[in-house]
Design an enzyme around this catalytic site. Structure first.
Site, PDB file in Angstrom:
ATOM      1  N   LEU A   5       1.098  -1.126   0.297  1.00  0.00           N
ATOM      2  CA  LEU A   5       0.236  -0.164  -0.099  1.00  0.00           C
ATOM      3  C   LEU A   5       0.788   1.198  -0.416  1.00  0.00           C
ATOM      4  O   LEU A   5       2.055   1.106   0.629  1.00  0.00           O
ATOM      5  CB  LEU A   5      -1.063  -0.224   1.184  1.00  0.00           C
ATOM      6  CG  LEU A   5      -2.214   0.761   1.482  1.00  0.00           C
ATOM      7  CD1 LEU A   5      -3.360   0.658   1.991  1.00  0.00           C
ATOM      8  CD2 LEU A   5      -1.324   1.832   1.658  1.00  0.00           C
ATOM      9  N   HIS A  27       8.183   1.772  10.979  1.00  0.00           N
ATOM     10  CA  HIS A  27       8.439   3.007  10.389  1.00  0.00           C
ATOM     11  C   HIS A  27       7.371   4.285  11.112  1.00  0.00           C
ATOM     12  O   HIS A  27       6.331   3.961  10.715  1.00  0.00           O
ATOM     13  CB  HIS A  27       8.301   2.402   9.543  1.00  0.00           C
ATOM     14  CG  HIS A  27       9.222   4.097   8.173  1.00  0.00           C
ATOM     15  ND1 HIS A  27       8.902   5.436   8.431  1.00  0.00           N
ATOM     16  CD2 HIS A  27      10.806   3.839   7.972  1.00  0.00           C
ATOM     17  CE1 HIS A  27       9.600   6.034   7.597  1.00  0.00           C
ATOM     18  NE2 HIS A  27      10.635   4.951   6.972  1.00  0.00           N
TER      19      HIS A  27
END
Length: 347
Positions: free
Chosen positions: A127, A231
């Protein structure tokens, strides 16, 4: 909002390549390599055109298109079952407890165990949303459209679904986890290993990775600190996964240490809450009150199967024997009175 999710096609190669160059590394499912992306699009076309049911080694690639500008502004993927051609490796965090009678102490050591527990699961991944579109719920549109596709093609997907979140990457593009674990055995930096994996798969992991457990206490502080941490750009994605029912069960990515989230496919919230209904009529009055309209509830709406699948946001008014759909959404999806749609409320 005139955005739709649709299956990717060969003409989407260039915009996908441009998006891949923006990922900043560690994004295995969207490599900035034309040959690898072309192979993905070809494999995806085979998946969308496959006749018959059953779980096979399919890949489905979707894109977010702005219908007003005809620009591709995002993408996502579904792998029907991972680990079909080569092992799907993860690290699973476990523990070893030992007791010393002489010292009268119990010692507990956290350990990374190389695992293929998740083989055969469906994976949602790849994505990416163009930075200029990260508002207005488009990320949620991309993410949740995958679950409605899975729901409406349930026999093609596994009973367990996973999502790998990218781990922490430093400013130089390196991975503290890779440097602390695998990098010591492979003789290559994270960027090279990540690129190789994106292009050719991770069979080289099976060939070179040590099979014995790794004691977390023996890793550098930098490596320990990022285990199971997404992240910074993936924190919103992690929250969306949790809203859908995904949970972190101590599986992490073998490259960057990012968390791997899992859920029983039938327990995915969008799968459970989605409904099908026939369109009774198309209405100009349904819509956003800020645009001078009223009535209906904003929903994620889909129509069609396989290569005819489309998804968009729309305003839906539920009746006893069907639904009323707003004009813009009907135009975006190419549906009319009498057609059947799938819908789920927007959160």
């Amino acid at each position: 909002m005139s955005f739709i999710i649709r299956p990717a096609n060969p003409s989407d190669l260039q915009p996908m390549y441009e998006m891949a160059k923006r990922t900043g590394g560690g994004f295995t499912n969207l490599p900035p390599d034309r040959k690898a992306l072309t192979a993905k699009l070809e494999r995806s076309a085979d998946g969308f055109s496959r006749i018959g049911e059953g779980v096979e080694d399919d890949l489905f690639v979707f894109v977010l298109e702005n219908l007003e500008t005809c620009e591709v502004r995002g993408t996502c993927q579904i792998f029907s079952a991972v680990g079909q051609k080569w092992p799907f490796y993860s690290y699973r965090i476990g523990a070893l407890t030992q007791h010393s009678v002489e010292l009268e102490r119990t010692f507990r050591a956290d350990i990374l165990n190389l695992s293929t527990d998740l083989e055969g699961a469906t994976e949602v991944g790849g994505l990416f949303l163009h930075p200029g579109e990260r508002a207005g719920g488009l990320g949620m549109l991309i993410a949740r459209s995958r679950y409605l596709f899975i729901r409406n093609h349930r026999a093609r997907f596994a009973d367990r679904t996973l999502a790998e979140l990218r781990g922490v990457i430093d400013e130089a593009g390196g991975s503290p986890f890779w440097d602390g674990v695998a990098g010591r055995f492979f003789g290559m930096n994270f960027q090279d290993a990540d690129e190789f994996n994106a292009k050719f798969g991770n069979q080289f992991i099976a060939d070179l990775m040590p099979k014995h457990p790794v004691y977390i206490a023996m890793l550098s502080e930098a490596a320990r600190h990022v285990i199971g941490v997404p992240h910074p750009t993936g924190r919103a994605a992690m929250r969306m996964l949790e809203e859908e029912g995904f949970a972190w069960e101590n599986y992490i990515d073998i490259f960057d240490g990012g968390p791997t989230m899992t859920v029983r496919t039938d327990q995915i919230r969008s799968v459970r809450e989605a409904k099908d209904a026939q369109i009774l009529t198309i209405s100009d009055t349904l819509g956003d009150p800020h645009e001078g309209k009223a009535g209906g509830t904003k929903m994620l709406v889909t129509r069609g199967l396989l290569e005819d699948f489309r998804a968009s946001y729309g305003w839906v008014e539920v009746q006893d024997n069907g639904v009323i759909l707003d004009t813009r959404c009907a135009r975006n999806l190419g549906v009319g009175t009498g057609d059947t749609i799938t819908f789920v409320p927007r959160w």
